[in-house]
Motif scaffolding. Structure first.
Motif, PDB file in Angstrom:
ATOM      1  N   HIS A 125       3.883  21.256  15.679  1.00  0.00           N
ATOM      2  CA  HIS A 125       3.217  20.338  14.754  1.00  0.00           C
ATOM      3  C   HIS A 125       3.442  18.883  15.140  1.00  0.00           C
ATOM      4  O   HIS A 125       2.591  18.030  14.881  1.00  0.00           O
ATOM      5  CB  HIS A 125       3.671  20.608  13.310  1.00  0.00           C
ATOM      6  N   GLU A 169       3.661  17.648  10.305  1.00  0.00           N
ATOM      7  CA  GLU A 169       3.139  16.308  10.602  1.00  0.00           C
ATOM      8  C   GLU A 169       1.653  16.328  10.942  1.00  0.00           C
ATOM      9  O   GLU A 169       0.927  15.385  10.626  1.00  0.00           O
ATOM     10  CB  GLU A 169       3.928  15.683  11.754  1.00  0.00           C
ATOM     11  N   ALA A 170       1.203  17.395  11.581  1.00  0.00           N
ATOM     12  CA  ALA A 170      -0.201  17.435  11.999  1.00  0.00           C
ATOM     13  C   ALA A 170      -1.126  17.622  10.802  1.00  0.00           C
ATOM     14  O   ALA A 170      -2.199  17.010  10.732  1.00  0.00           O
ATOM     15  CB  ALA A 170      -0.411  18.555  13.015  1.00  0.00           C
ATOM     16  N   GLN A 215       1.061  18.240  18.065  1.00  0.00           N
ATOM     17  CA  GLN A 215      -0.306  18.177  17.560  1.00  0.00           C
ATOM     18  C   GLN A 215      -0.557  16.856  16.834  1.00  0.00           C
ATOM     19  O   GLN A 215      -1.625  16.245  16.986  1.00  0.00           O
ATOM     20  CB  GLN A 215      -0.565  19.357  16.629  1.00  0.00           C
ATOM     21  N   ALA A 216       0.415  16.389  16.068  1.00  0.00           N
ATOM     22  CA  ALA A 216       0.276  15.096  15.400  1.00  0.00           C
ATOM     23  C   ALA A 216       0.155  13.965  16.422  1.00  0.00           C
ATOM     24  O   ALA A 216      -0.631  13.024  16.242  1.00  0.00           O
ATOM     25  CB  ALA A 216       1.463  14.850  14.471  1.00  0.00           C
ATOM     26  N   GLU A 264      -1.692  14.394   9.246  1.00  0.00           N
ATOM     27  CA  GLU A 264      -2.569  13.499  10.005  1.00  0.00           C
ATOM     28  C   GLU A 264      -4.050  13.876   9.869  1.00  0.00           C
ATOM     29  O   GLU A 264      -4.927  13.022  10.004  1.00  0.00           O
ATOM     30  CB  GLU A 264      -2.189  13.526  11.488  1.00  0.00           C
ATOM     31  N   ARG A 278      -3.013  11.282  16.940  1.00  0.00           N
ATOM     32  CA  ARG A 278      -2.874   9.814  16.998  1.00  0.00           C
ATOM     33  C   ARG A 278      -3.443   9.268  18.304  1.00  0.00           C
ATOM     34  O   ARG A 278      -4.074   8.198  18.322  1.00  0.00           O
ATOM     35  CB  ARG A 278      -1.400   9.432  16.820  1.00  0.00           C
TER      36      ARG A 278
END
Length: 339
Positions: free
Chosen positions: A218, A300-301, A221-222, A304, A226
């Motif tokens: 994750h 986190e992803a 991926q985040a 986002e 970005r």
């Protein structure tokens, strides 16, 4: 707030526990699940495309059928393998399906995934140009597709046509206004995410990614998301991009849920090698709603992305998958601020 849709791989098999024994079962149940998802308040019905497999293949008849039976839900793919596609014929199919659905098509396209057969695209009549890889060919097909769905004329008209032509070069018909901004690229690497941004496509990031730095899935991926958004800003596209991630989420709220998923699943990232590339596979999420809320808050992803696609076990049938989607919308999404 997030858009929340489902993603079906459209499997069928003769397994005694399968509710989908044939392609007909899968196609008809896919339509019914989209109807049920819309009634539950979900935002999207997305379908995976695989060739030479007992899974959903040609997507446009299904997308058009879902378009006629629903009125609000987004209808999409995640993803169409562009190595197999004639981009001009695909543009006509996509334009027709989008018009039938009143502009609700969200087409995810990509280089595709590992195949059931060796170089399956060759059987469809395609091969890379000299010096190209199959991934290069997929991106070339994608660029042609993106150009022609803009709706600009490019073909020299016949001076003695069967029917009168409008003035100038001719475009493909039917043209679907706005479809160009609703094309997504399924990116497995940071580099292809940047390329998608350069082409003005939205980003689809799945539960599989090239392992580029050894960090948890994750987090990587985040970072990819970005990087994509930064590249988008650098190219100065006039509209706001969208980003989706997909997850397997199974709330335990009934005895049936406990029977199917009570023992948990793949709740840790997995690492493997696909097409000679080290890849990382994201974990699944199974548990009581309160537990899921805490675990998903740390992803986190998901934080986002603006769109979450829930991968569903389609072989368990329409009723159970509608229950699963409804459970997430009712018991999990509000606790995360998604609803």
């Amino acid at each position: 707030m997030k858009n929340i849709g489902f993603l079906s791989f459209g499997h069928w098999s003769n397994d005694p526990g399968s509710a989908t024994r044939s392609a007909q079962d899968v196609l008809q149940q896919s339509i019914e699940l989209a109807i049920a998802a819309e009634e539950l308040g979900a935002d999207g019905a997305y379908f995976r495309v695989h060739h030479f497999a007992r899974q959903l293949g040609s997507p446009f008849p299904l997308l058009a059928a879902v378009g006629t039976r629903t009125s609000r839900i987004e209808i999409g793919t995640a993803v169409i393998d562009m190595r197999y596609e004639n981009p001009l014929y695909m543009a006509e199919d996509a334009g027709a399906a989008d018009l039938i659905a009143n502009g609700r098509l969200q087409l995810g396209i990509s280089r595709g995934s590992p195949e059931q057969v060796i170089d399956g695209w060759r059987y469809f009549g395609y091969q890379p140009a000299e010096g190209e890889s199959d991934a290069d060919m997929a991106r070339r097909h994608a660029e042609v597709f993106l150009n022609v769905i803009e709706g600009k004329g490019f073909a020299e008209p016949n001076p003695r046509p069967m029917f009168p032509n409008p003035p100038g070069l001719l475009r493909l018909e039917p043209h679907a206004p706005g479809l160009r901004q609703r094309i997504w690229w399924g990116a497995s690497s940071n580099a292809t995410a940047k390329w998608a941004a350069s082409q003005g496509m939205n980003l689809q990031s799945s539960t599989l990614k090239d392992d580029e730095n050894g960090k948890p899935f994750h987090v990587q991926q985040a970072e990819q998301i970005r990087i994509y958004r930064q590249a988008w800003a650098e190219h100065g596209h006039p509209h706001t991009p969208r980003v989706s991630v997909s997850r397997s989420i199974f709330p335990i709220v009934s005895d049936t849920d406990r029977q199917y998923f009570g023992r948990g699943g793949k709740e840790q990232d997995q690492v493997g090698v696909i097409d000679k590339t080290r890849a990382i596979f994201g974990r699944g999420f199974t548990g009581e709603p309160d537990q899921l809320i805490k675990e998903l808050q740390a992803d986190e992803a998901i934080a986002e992305a603006d769109t979450l696609l829930l991968t569903v076990p389609n072989q368990l049938g329409v009723d159970y998958n509608a229950h699963l989607i409804g459970s997430i919308l009712k018991h999990v999404a509000p606790g995360l601020g998604w609803r």
